[in-house]
Design a protein around this motif. Structure first.
Motif, short mmCIF file in Angstrom:
data_model
loop_
_atom_site.label_atom_id
_atom_site.label_comp_id
_atom_site.label_asym_id
_atom_site.label_seq_id
_atom_site.Cartn_x
_atom_site.Cartn_y
_atom_site.Cartn_z
N LEU A 28 1.14 -0.89 -0.28
CA LEU A 28 0.22 0.28 0.14
C LEU A 28 0.52 1.23 -0.03
O LEU A 28 0.41 2.21 -0.80
CB LEU A 28 -1.22 0.00 1.65
N GLU A 32 0.47 3.78 -3.04
CA GLU A 32 0.40 5.58 -2.93
C GLU A 32 1.76 6.87 -3.39
O GLU A 32 1.47 7.67 -3.44
CB GLU A 32 0.25 5.97 -1.03
N LYS A 42 -6.32 4.08 -10.76
CA LYS A 42 -5.99 4.63 -9.47
C LYS A 42 -5.93 3.46 -8.86
O LYS A 42 -4.84 3.31 -7.96
CB LYS A 42 -6.73 5.60 -9.13
N ARG A 43 -6.58 2.13 -9.18
CA ARG A 43 -6.55 0.80 -8.28
C ARG A 43 -5.33 0.26 -9.39
O ARG A 43 -6.26 -0.53 -10.45
CB ARG A 43 -8.13 0.80 -8.27
N GLU A 75 -9.03 -2.99 6.84
CA GLU A 75 -8.56 -2.09 6.43
C GLU A 75 -8.90 -0.84 4.96
O GLU A 75 -9.12 -1.57 3.89
CB GLU A 75 -6.77 -2.09 5.34
N GLN A 76 -9.26 0.24 5.40
CA GLN A 76 -9.70 1.09 4.24
C GLN A 76 -9.52 1.04 2.88
O GLN A 76 -10.64 1.00 2.05
CB GLN A 76 -10.44 2.66 4.98
N ARG A 77 -8.23 1.04 2.28
CA ARG A 77 -7.69 1.27 1.36
C ARG A 77 -7.83 -0.12 0.63
O ARG A 77 -7.42 -0.11 -0.44
CB ARG A 77 -6.19 1.51 1.11
N ILE A 78 -8.09 -1.76 1.46
CA ILE A 78 -8.76 -2.55 0.30
C ILE A 78 -10.18 -2.85 0.02
O ILE A 78 -10.68 -3.97 -0.03
CB ILE A 78 -8.12 -3.89 0.83
N GLU A 83 -13.04 5.15 -2.93
CA GLU A 83 -11.96 5.83 -2.49
C GLU A 83 -10.86 4.01 -2.07
O GLU A 83 -9.40 4.61 -2.10
CB GLU A 83 -11.99 5.72 -0.90
N ASN A 84 -10.85 3.16 -2.69
CA ASN A 84 -9.93 2.34 -2.10
C ASN A 84 -8.51 2.75 -3.33
O ASN A 84 -8.99 2.73 -4.63
CB ASN A 84 -10.23 0.33 -2.49
N ILE A 85 -7.66 1.71 -2.98
CA ILE A 85 -6.40 1.86 -4.06
C ILE A 85 -6.03 0.66 -4.22
O ILE A 85 -5.04 0.08 -5.50
CB ILE A 85 -5.36 2.14 -3.90
#
Length: 202
Positions: A28, A32, A42-43, A75-78, A83-85
């Protein structure tokens, strides 16, 4: 989100079989840091990325039994939102799972209302170490691949080597900044080109 682990009794490893451990915290951070103007989307597509990651080490292993991505719980980014990456497959479709999995572990530890990032990472590190040692001792796996930059894994690398296993280190940068890991690992290869492949992004 899948929350699972290894069952060493589910397969009989061959001499050139391998397992891949991906440190989600490191992955992650690298996503970023990657320049936004180099990405058309972006993902990161975890299914495509997993397939290409295996190709980086195709000369060292005949079959990659499993690729496991270790992330912190919640984990919010997944998560599946705008908004996830990381783009994760639909886990309700078995045909999409193939030979990779996501494992959620660790926890958020707050002291005086301050989140301790190091404590959060240790939960992931310990789970990776436990699973790798179990596969080496019980499962008889002899080829271990790691995507990480955490020097805390040096004792794990050395332990796996004492069991007669090969330890391979994969990085997402052309040059490696962690000399300790580089000295312990049997071999290092860069997979930065996977970030530059537009097909790996959604």
């Amino acid at each position: 989100m899948v929350m699972s682990g290894f069952s060493p009794g589910t397969f009989v490893p061959k001499q050139r079989d391998g397992v891949f451990f991906i440190d989600g915290t490191h992955l992650l951070k690298q996503i970023e840091k990657f320049p936004q103007d180099r990405k058309t989307k972006k993902r990161l597509d975890i299914a495509r990325f997993s397939e290409m990651l295996q190709n980086v080490w195709s000369s060292e292993t005949q079959r990659m039994v499993r690729l496991s991505y270790y992330f912190l719980k919640n984990e919010q980014r997944i998560q599946k939102d705008a908004e996830n990456i990381i783009f994760c497959p639909d886990w309700d479709r078995p045909s999409m799972k193939r030979n990779y999995q996501i494992i959620e572990c660790g926890f958020k530890n707050k002291i005086n209302n301050t989140e301790e990032e190091e404590h959060k990472e240790k939960g992931v590190d310990m789970r990776i170490a436990c699973d790798a040692l179990m596969l080496a001792v019980v499962g008889g796996v002899r080829n271990f691949f790691f995507l990480t930059d955490d020097a805390d894994f040096c004792p794990l690398f050395e332990s796996l080597q004492r069991f007669g296993a090969n330890v391979y280190l994969c990085g997402l940068k052309d040059t490696w900044s962690n000399e300790h890991l580089l000295k312990v690992a049997d071999q290092f290869r860069s997979a930065r080109h996977l970030f530059e492949d537009v097909d790996n992004w959604k």
